[in-house]
Motif scaffolding. Structure first.
Motif, mmCIF file in Angstrom:
data_model
loop_
_atom_site.group_PDB
_atom_site.id
_atom_site.type_symbol
_atom_site.label_atom_id
_atom_site.label_comp_id
_atom_site.label_asym_id
_atom_site.label_seq_id
_atom_site.Cartn_x
_atom_site.Cartn_y
_atom_site.Cartn_z
ATOM 1 N N LYS A 41 77.109 7.161 -8.773
ATOM 2 C CA LYS A 41 76.256 6.724 -9.879
ATOM 3 C C LYS A 41 77.116 5.962 -10.885
ATOM 4 O O LYS A 41 78.194 6.401 -11.241
ATOM 5 N N ARG A 42 76.612 4.839 -11.330
ATOM 6 C CA ARG A 42 77.301 4.021 -12.324
ATOM 7 C C ARG A 42 76.405 3.911 -13.546
ATOM 8 O O ARG A 42 75.205 4.086 -13.464
ATOM 9 N N GLY A 43 76.972 3.574 -14.665
ATOM 10 C CA GLY A 43 76.203 3.428 -15.897
ATOM 11 C C GLY A 43 76.112 4.755 -16.628
ATOM 12 O O GLY A 43 77.128 5.364 -16.938
ATOM 13 N N GLY A 44 74.902 5.198 -16.909
ATOM 14 C CA GLY A 44 74.700 6.429 -17.668
ATOM 15 C C GLY A 44 74.896 6.198 -19.154
ATOM 16 O O GLY A 44 75.523 6.993 -19.837
ATOM 17 N N HIS A 45 74.342 5.077 -19.645
ATOM 18 C CA HIS A 45 74.466 4.749 -21.066
ATOM 19 C C HIS A 45 73.426 3.695 -21.457
ATOM 20 O O HIS A 45 72.724 3.162 -20.619
ATOM 21 N N ARG A 46 73.375 3.437 -22.731
ATOM 22 C CA ARG A 46 72.644 2.313 -23.306
ATOM 23 C C ARG A 46 73.557 1.710 -24.349
ATOM 24 O O ARG A 46 74.715 2.115 -24.464
ATOM 25 N N HIS A 47 73.076 0.752 -25.108
ATOM 26 C CA HIS A 47 73.937 0.044 -26.049
ATOM 27 C C HIS A 47 73.303 -0.060 -27.432
ATOM 28 O O HIS A 47 72.086 0.063 -27.576
ATOM 29 N N HIS A 48 74.141 -0.326 -28.410
ATOM 30 C CA HIS A 48 73.649 -0.637 -29.754
ATOM 31 C C HIS A 48 73.153 -2.081 -29.813
ATOM 32 O O HIS A 48 72.132 -2.366 -30.418
ATOM 33 N N ALA A 53 72.114 -8.382 -17.765
ATOM 34 C CA ALA A 53 71.283 -8.926 -16.694
ATOM 35 C C ALA A 53 71.941 -8.530 -15.381
ATOM 36 O O ALA A 53 73.119 -8.802 -15.171
ATOM 37 N N LEU A 54 71.190 -7.853 -14.502
ATOM 38 C CA LEU A 54 71.715 -7.348 -13.233
ATOM 39 C C LEU A 54 71.109 -8.125 -12.076
ATOM 40 O O LEU A 54 69.887 -8.250 -11.986
ATOM 41 N N VAL A 55 71.979 -8.616 -11.198
ATOM 42 C CA VAL A 55 71.557 -9.336 -10.004
ATOM 43 C C VAL A 55 72.328 -8.753 -8.826
ATOM 44 O O VAL A 55 73.554 -8.750 -8.826
ATOM 45 N N CYS A 56 71.611 -8.247 -7.842
ATOM 46 C CA CYS A 56 72.266 -7.742 -6.637
ATOM 47 C C CYS A 56 72.468 -8.940 -5.710
ATOM 48 O O CYS A 56 71.522 -9.406 -5.064
ATOM 49 N N LEU A 57 73.682 -9.454 -5.684
ATOM 50 C CA LEU A 57 73.984 -10.652 -4.910
ATOM 51 C C LEU A 57 73.950 -10.409 -3.403
ATOM 52 O O LEU A 57 73.636 -11.306 -2.632
ATOM 53 N N HIS A 58 74.294 -9.187 -3.020
ATOM 54 C CA HIS A 58 74.340 -8.849 -1.592
ATOM 55 C C HIS A 58 73.976 -7.385 -1.439
ATOM 56 O O HIS A 58 74.333 -6.563 -2.282
ATOM 57 N N GLY A 59 73.265 -7.042 -0.388
ATOM 58 C CA GLY A 59 72.872 -5.655 -0.172
ATOM 59 C C GLY A 59 71.789 -5.227 -1.141
ATOM 60 O O GLY A 59 70.941 -6.022 -1.543
ATOM 61 N N SER A 60 71.848 -3.955 -1.552
ATOM 62 C CA SER A 60 70.799 -3.422 -2.424
ATOM 63 C C SER A 60 71.336 -2.275 -3.277
ATOM 64 O O SER A 60 72.359 -1.674 -2.961
ATOM 65 N N CYS A 61 70.604 -1.983 -4.333
ATOM 66 C CA CYS A 61 70.880 -0.815 -5.169
ATOM 67 C C CYS A 61 69.618 -0.460 -5.935
ATOM 68 O O CYS A 61 68.650 -1.218 -5.965
ATOM 69 N N ARG A 62 69.656 0.709 -6.556
ATOM 70 C CA ARG A 62 68.524 1.199 -7.341
ATOM 71 C C ARG A 62 68.994 1.334 -8.787
ATOM 72 O O ARG A 62 70.137 1.715 -9.050
ATOM 73 N N VAL A 63 68.090 1.026 -9.720
ATOM 74 C CA VAL A 63 68.395 1.163 -11.146
ATOM 75 C C VAL A 63 67.320 2.032 -11.788
ATOM 76 O O VAL A 63 66.127 1.735 -11.679
ATOM 77 N N TYR A 64 67.754 3.113 -12.423
ATOM 78 C CA TYR A 64 66.862 3.962 -13.222
ATOM 79 C C TYR A 64 67.004 3.500 -14.664
ATOM 80 O O TYR A 64 68.117 3.252 -15.144
ATOM 81 N N SER A 65 65.885 3.370 -15.366
ATOM 82 C CA SER A 65 65.930 2.986 -16.771
ATOM 83 C C SER A 65 64.969 3.838 -17.590
ATOM 84 O O SER A 65 63.905 4.231 -17.113
#
Length: 128
Positions: A41-48, A53-65
């Motif tokens: 798992k990557r991320g686990g944060h937000r920002h002030h 902008a996220l672009v999966c250039l190859h393969g795949s991934c999932r994003v929880y928001s």
């Protein structure tokens, strides 16, 4: 709440050309990519103030928001799709395919003080 947008893509006999412009506010100041993450798992944060902008250039991934009111999963598997995360969007990226390359473009330079690690209380869907 995050927004999934289709990037302008031009197709010809010479291949595809996908354009990233006028997608996030301000100037792109930071670009990085994640690969070889597999089930980590990557991320686990937000920002002030940072937009990403996220672009999966190859393969795949999932994003929880989670923006404090709504939570949602996004599946990125097309290099012509871009997920826009506003600063308020707490997020986790996971379920990376073995061949995934996730490109992230930010309108701010890295600044540890811009990160908010604490998730919102609403977290029914949060990956375990």
């Amino acid at each position: 709440m995050p927004q999934l947008v289709e990037l302008n893509t031009f197709t010809s006999g010479a291949g595809n050309l996908t354009v990233f412009e006028k997608i996030i506010p301000g100037t792109i100041k930071r670009v990085f990519y994640i690969y070889g993450a597999s089930e980590i798992k990557r991320g686990g944060h937000r920002h002030h103030k940072t937009w990403n902008a996220l672009v999966c250039l190859h393969g795949s991934c999932r994003v929880y928001s989670n923006d404090g009111e709504n939570e949602e999963y996004f599946f990125l598997d097309n290099p012509a799709s871009c997920l826009i995360l506003e600063p308020k969007d707490w997020h986790i990226m996971d379920s990376f395919s073995e061949d995934s390359i996730l490109l992230v473009l930010s309108n701010e330079y890295y600044d540890q003080s811009d990160y908010i690690d604490q998730p919102y209380m609403l977290n029914q869907l949060i990956p375990q």
